[in-house]
Design a protein around this motif. Structure first.
Motif, short mmCIF file in Angstrom:
data_model
loop_
_atom_site.label_atom_id
_atom_site.label_comp_id
_atom_site.label_asym_id
_atom_site.label_seq_id
_atom_site.Cartn_x
_atom_site.Cartn_y
_atom_site.Cartn_z
N ARG A 46 0.83 -1.21 0.00
CA ARG A 46 0.00 0.00 0.00
C ARG A 46 0.87 1.26 0.00
O ARG A 46 0.63 2.20 -0.77
N ALA A 49 2.57 1.73 -3.32
CA ALA A 49 1.64 2.27 -4.32
C ALA A 49 1.47 3.77 -4.16
O ALA A 49 1.44 4.52 -5.13
N VAL A 50 1.36 4.23 -2.91
CA VAL A 50 1.24 5.67 -2.67
C VAL A 50 2.51 6.38 -3.13
O VAL A 50 2.46 7.44 -3.77
N ARG A 52 4.58 5.65 -5.44
CA ARG A 52 4.67 5.77 -6.90
C ARG A 52 3.89 6.97 -7.42
O ARG A 52 4.31 7.63 -8.37
N VAL A 53 2.77 7.25 -6.78
CA VAL A 53 1.99 8.43 -7.19
C VAL A 53 2.74 9.71 -6.81
O VAL A 53 2.78 10.68 -7.57
N ARG A 56 5.30 10.92 -9.29
CA ARG A 56 4.78 11.64 -10.46
C ARG A 56 4.60 13.12 -10.18
O ARG A 56 4.40 13.91 -11.10
N GLY A 199 -10.50 1.50 -6.13
CA GLY A 199 -10.37 2.95 -6.22
C GLY A 199 -10.08 3.66 -4.91
O GLY A 199 -9.74 4.85 -4.92
N LEU A 201 -7.63 3.19 -2.49
CA LEU A 201 -6.23 3.56 -2.27
C LEU A 201 -5.78 4.62 -3.29
O LEU A 201 -4.95 5.48 -2.96
N GLU A 202 -6.36 4.56 -4.48
CA GLU A 202 -6.04 5.60 -5.48
C GLU A 202 -6.47 6.97 -4.99
O GLU A 202 -5.77 7.98 -5.19
N GLN A 203 -7.63 7.04 -4.31
CA GLN A 203 -8.07 8.31 -3.74
C GLN A 203 -7.10 8.79 -2.67
O GLN A 203 -6.76 9.98 -2.60
N SER A 205 -3.92 8.06 -2.45
CA SER A 205 -2.68 8.46 -3.10
C SER A 205 -2.79 9.83 -3.73
O SER A 205 -1.89 10.68 -3.58
N ASP A 206 -3.88 10.06 -4.44
CA ASP A 206 -4.05 11.34 -5.13
C ASP A 206 -4.18 12.49 -4.13
O ASP A 206 -3.58 13.57 -4.34
#
Length: 223
Positions: A46, A49-50, A52-53, A56, A199, A201-203, A205-206
Motif C-alpha cells: 500500500r 503504491a502511494v 509511486r503516485v 509523479r 479505487g 487507495l487511489e483516492q 494516493s491522489d
C-alpha cells in the motif's frame, strides 16, 4: 516520471534502519518519509503504491523499516513494539536528521506519511522537527496515540480515514480537535481500514500527493 532507487541504512541511536530512497531523476521538490503501520514494513504494497503516485509529482520518497529484524521478530510474537510510539517517533526524527545531512536531500523540505500506529509516530516527529516538516498525511492512522504532542504539531496535517472504519474515524476526530496547526479530516466513502476497495487507495494516493505537492515546494529549505 523516471526514478532512481537507492537501498541504504539510516543510523538511529545504536541501530541502523534499512531504507529505500527513491528520487525523481529530473529533480525533486520535496521528500516524503513513510512511517508504516502495525506489523508492516518498508515493502508494504500500500505504501509503495502511494509512493509511486508521489514520484509523479516530483517528490522523492523514503520507505524505512522502523524496527530492526530482531525487533520485528519480537513484535510478530508480542505485537508490542508497533505500539511503542516513543521508539518509532525517535527513529523517524533520526531519519529526518539523516535527510538533512545527506547531500541529495539536504535542501528538500520533508513531508511525513504515516499509516496506523506510524501516523502517531509521524505526528510526534513533526512536533519535534517543525522547522523541517511542513506537512503530514495520515492513512487510516491512530493519530490520537500521539497524545500531548498533538498540540505542538505545526505541520499542515491531512487525516484520511475510510468511511466504514468507524472507530478510527472517532480516534481521528479526537486528534483533529487536539492538533495545533492546519488540519483536515477527510473520509474516503465506503472504504475500510486498509482501503482494499476498488479505487479507495487511489483516492488516498491522489489526495496525499496533492497535499504534499501544494505545501512542500512553497515551504522551501529550512536554514
Amino acid at each position: 516520471m523516471e526514478t532512481e532507487t537507492t537501498e541504504t541504512a539510516i543510523p538511529a541511536g545504536d541501530v541502523e534502519l534499512a531504507a529505500d530512497l527513491v528520487t525523481p531523476t529530473e529533480g525533486a521538490v520535496g521528500v516524503v518519509l513513510f512511517a508504516h503501520g502495525s506489523g508492516s514494513s518498508r515493502r508494504s504494497p500500500r505504501n509503495v503504491a502511494v509512493a509511486r503516485v508521489l514520484h509523479r509529482h516530483a517528490l522523492a520518497t523514503v520507505l524505512v523499516d522502523l524496527l530492526t529484524p530482531e525487533e520485528n521478530r519480537v513484535d510478530q510474537e508480542t505485537a508490542e513494539l508497533r505500539f511503542d510510539i516513543a521508539r518509532l517517533a525517535a527513529r523517524l526524527v533520526s531519519a529526518i536528521d539523516w535527510l538533512r545531512r545527506s547531500p541529495d536531500t539536504a535542501a528538500l523540505p520533508v513531508g511525513l506519511f504515516g499509516a496506523s500506529t506510524g501516523a502517531a509516530a509521524a505526528l510526534v516527529a513533526a512536533a519535534e522537527r517543525p522547522e523541517h516538516v511542513p506537512a503530514v498525511v495520515s492513512r487510516g492512522g491512530r493519530a490520537d496515540l500521539a497524545g500531548p504532542a498533538l498540540s505542538r504539531v505545526r505541520a499542515a496535517t491531512l487525516l484520511l480515514v475510510g468511511g466504514r472504519d468507524e472507530q478510527v474515524i472517532q480516534f481521528n476526530q479526537q486528534a483533529r480537535d487536539a492538533l495545533g496547526g492546519e488540519v483536515e479530516l477527510r473520509i474516503i466513502p465506503d472504504a475500510t481500514h486498509l482501503f482494499p476497495e476498488p479505487g479507495a487507495l487511489e483516492q488516498v494516493s491522489d489526495q496525499a500527493a496533492d497535499w504534499f505537492a501544494e505545501r512542500l515546494p512553497s515551504f522551501g529549505a529550512a536554514p
